[in-house]
Design a protein around this motif. Sequence first.
Motif, PDB file in Angstrom:
ATOM      1  N   GLY A  11       0.569  -1.191   0.588  1.00  0.00           N
ATOM      2  CA  GLY A  11       0.174   0.456   0.147  1.00  0.00           C
ATOM      3  C   GLY A  11       1.010   1.388   0.167  1.00  0.00           C
ATOM      4  N   SER A  12       2.003   0.874  -0.011  1.00  0.00           N
ATOM      5  CA  SER A  12       2.598   2.247  -0.104  1.00  0.00           C
ATOM      6  C   SER A  12       4.176   2.233  -0.937  1.00  0.00           C
ATOM      7  CB  SER A  12       3.172   2.797   1.249  1.00  0.00           C
ATOM      8  OG  SER A  12       4.107   2.824   2.051  1.00  0.00           O
ATOM      9  N   THR A  19       6.255   9.561   0.573  1.00  0.00           N
ATOM     10  CA  THR A  19       5.811   8.250   0.805  1.00  0.00           C
ATOM     11  C   THR A  19       4.525   8.509  -0.346  1.00  0.00           C
ATOM     12  OG1 THR A  19       6.048   7.501   3.029  1.00  0.00           O
ATOM     13  CG2 THR A  19       4.813   6.248   1.998  1.00  0.00           C
ATOM     14  N   PHE A  20       4.682   7.490  -1.241  1.00  0.00           N
ATOM     15  CA  PHE A  20       3.041   7.460  -1.826  1.00  0.00           C
ATOM     16  C   PHE A  20       2.187   6.338  -1.778  1.00  0.00           C
ATOM     17  CE2 PHE A  20       6.483   9.864  -3.927  1.00  0.00           C
ATOM     18  CZ  PHE A  20       6.120  10.933  -4.909  1.00  0.00           C
ATOM     19  N   GLU A  21       0.789   6.746  -1.308  1.00  0.00           N
ATOM     20  CA  GLU A  21      -0.254   6.060  -1.206  1.00  0.00           C
ATOM     21  C   GLU A  21      -1.063   4.894  -1.951  1.00  0.00           C
ATOM     22  OE1 GLU A  21      -1.998   6.927   3.086  1.00  0.00           O
ATOM     23  OE2 GLU A  21      -0.280   6.029   3.833  1.00  0.00           O
ATOM     24  N   ASN A  22      -0.004   5.176  -3.494  1.00  0.00           N
ATOM     25  CA  ASN A  22      -0.507   5.014  -4.996  1.00  0.00           C
ATOM     26  C   ASN A  22       0.061   4.989  -5.781  1.00  0.00           C
ATOM     27  OD1 ASN A  22      -0.477   8.571  -4.287  1.00  0.00           O
ATOM     28  ND2 ASN A  22      -0.029   7.412  -6.424  1.00  0.00           N
ATOM     29  N   ASP A  23      -0.132   3.671  -6.760  1.00  0.00           N
ATOM     30  CA  ASP A  23       0.567   2.962  -7.821  1.00  0.00           C
ATOM     31  C   ASP A  23       0.940   4.605  -8.134  1.00  0.00           C
ATOM     32  OD1 ASP A  23      -0.067   1.141  -7.532  1.00  0.00           O
ATOM     33  OD2 ASP A  23      -0.900   0.790  -9.082  1.00  0.00           O
ATOM     34  N   LEU A  95       9.177  -7.125 -16.137  1.00  0.00           N
ATOM     35  CA  LEU A  95       8.419  -7.139 -14.534  1.00  0.00           C
ATOM     36  C   LEU A  95       9.154  -7.903 -13.733  1.00  0.00           C
ATOM     37  CD1 LEU A  95       7.275  -7.113 -17.683  1.00  0.00           C
ATOM     38  CD2 LEU A  95       4.799  -7.322 -16.047  1.00  0.00           C
ATOM     39  N   LEU A  96       8.754  -7.540 -12.394  1.00  0.00           N
ATOM     40  CA  LEU A  96       9.615  -8.123 -11.636  1.00  0.00           C
ATOM     41  C   LEU A  96       8.037  -7.803 -10.611  1.00  0.00           C
ATOM     42  CD1 LEU A  96      13.267  -7.313 -11.581  1.00  0.00           C
ATOM     43  CD2 LEU A  96      12.071  -9.402 -12.026  1.00  0.00           C
ATOM     44  N   PRO A  97       7.744  -8.934  -8.961  1.00  0.00           N
ATOM     45  CA  PRO A  97       7.492  -8.271  -8.441  1.00  0.00           C
ATOM     46  C   PRO A  97       7.850  -6.456  -7.184  1.00  0.00           C
ATOM     47  CG  PRO A  97       7.850 -10.887  -7.850  1.00  0.00           C
ATOM     48  CD  PRO A  97       9.066  -9.758  -9.242  1.00  0.00           C
ATOM     49  N   THR A  98       7.466  -5.766  -6.782  1.00  0.00           N
ATOM     50  CA  THR A  98       7.595  -4.980  -6.453  1.00  0.00           C
ATOM     51  C   THR A  98       8.865  -4.439  -5.592  1.00  0.00           C
ATOM     52  OG1 THR A  98       5.589  -3.988  -6.863  1.00  0.00           O
ATOM     53  CG2 THR A  98       7.186  -1.904  -5.406  1.00  0.00           C
ATOM     54  N   MET A 115       7.018   1.928 -13.598  1.00  0.00           N
ATOM     55  CA  MET A 115       5.542   1.735 -13.159  1.00  0.00           C
ATOM     56  C   MET A 115       6.202   1.033 -11.640  1.00  0.00           C
ATOM     57  SD  MET A 115       2.316   0.474 -14.676  1.00  0.00           S
ATOM     58  CE  MET A 115       2.047  -1.179 -13.666  1.00  0.00           C
ATOM     59  N   PHE A 116       4.929   1.256 -11.047  1.00  0.00           N
ATOM     60  CA  PHE A 116       5.050   0.621  -9.227  1.00  0.00           C
ATOM     61  C   PHE A 116       3.707  -0.070  -9.231  1.00  0.00           C
ATOM     62  CE2 PHE A 116       9.355   2.612  -9.561  1.00  0.00           C
ATOM     63  CZ  PHE A 116      10.374   1.312  -9.519  1.00  0.00           C
ATOM     64  N   HIS A 117       3.262  -0.847  -9.526  1.00  0.00           N
ATOM     65  CA  HIS A 117       1.833  -0.823  -8.519  1.00  0.00           C
ATOM     66  C   HIS A 117       2.399  -1.452  -6.718  1.00  0.00           C
ATOM     67  CE1 HIS A 117      -1.802  -3.280  -8.217  1.00  0.00           C
ATOM     68  NE2 HIS A 117      -1.457  -3.827  -7.447  1.00  0.00           N
ATOM     69  N   ILE A 118       1.588  -1.062  -6.010  1.00  0.00           N
ATOM     70  CA  ILE A 118       2.089  -1.278  -4.610  1.00  0.00           C
ATOM     71  C   ILE A 118       1.201  -1.918  -3.603  1.00  0.00           C
ATOM     72  CG2 ILE A 118       3.523   1.181  -4.572  1.00  0.00           C
ATOM     73  CD1 ILE A 118       0.852   2.189  -3.374  1.00  0.00           C
ATOM     74  N   THR A 119      -0.059  -3.304  -4.735  1.00  0.00           N
ATOM     75  CA  THR A 119      -0.188  -3.374  -3.394  1.00  0.00           C
ATOM     76  C   THR A 119      -0.061  -5.212  -4.197  1.00  0.00           C
ATOM     77  OG1 THR A 119      -2.709  -2.614  -4.698  1.00  0.00           O
ATOM     78  CG2 THR A 119      -2.008  -1.879  -2.756  1.00  0.00           C
ATOM     79  N   CYS A 120      -0.627  -6.185  -3.744  1.00  0.00           N
ATOM     80  CA  CYS A 120      -1.104  -7.705  -4.302  1.00  0.00           C
ATOM     81  C   CYS A 120       0.414  -7.685  -4.159  1.00  0.00           C
ATOM     82  CB  CYS A 120      -2.109  -7.810  -5.729  1.00  0.00           C
ATOM     83  SG  CYS A 120      -3.585  -6.866  -5.074  1.00  0.00           S
TER      84      CYS A 120
END
Length: 120
Positions: A11-12, A19-23, A95-98, A115-120
């Motif tokens: 989530g971050s 700190t960002f709480e979004n992708d 593509l790799l886990p964050t 680009m970074f996805h921060i959940t899942c």
Amino acid sequence: MKPKINSTNFGSITVKKKTFENDILIRLDGQVEKRRKKLSKRLYGTSHKVSLEEAEYIYEKGARKIIIGTGQTGFVKLSKKARKFFKEKDVKTKLLPTPEAIKLWNKSKGKTIAMFHITC
């Protein structure tokens, strides 16, 4: 200048101690911006599959590589059309886990966007 990513948790993500709480996207000039995941979500019903429209938004002329943080456990994928688009633009995709993508980003050189996805 390429900003250093300090850390991520579910989530971050922290970039240059902010700190960002979004992708997020990181542009060639180092600018950090919110990911426009709605471009994919409205087509697929999820932001875990990057659409062609989102890929076109992510791309920047002159980029040679894109690092995609696929989430804490690696859920995000490229659609076939997005993968083809980046290939046609001669942009290498990784593509790799964050958490792993962050390590690669911090070591990367050259004309790289991310680009970074921060959940899942």
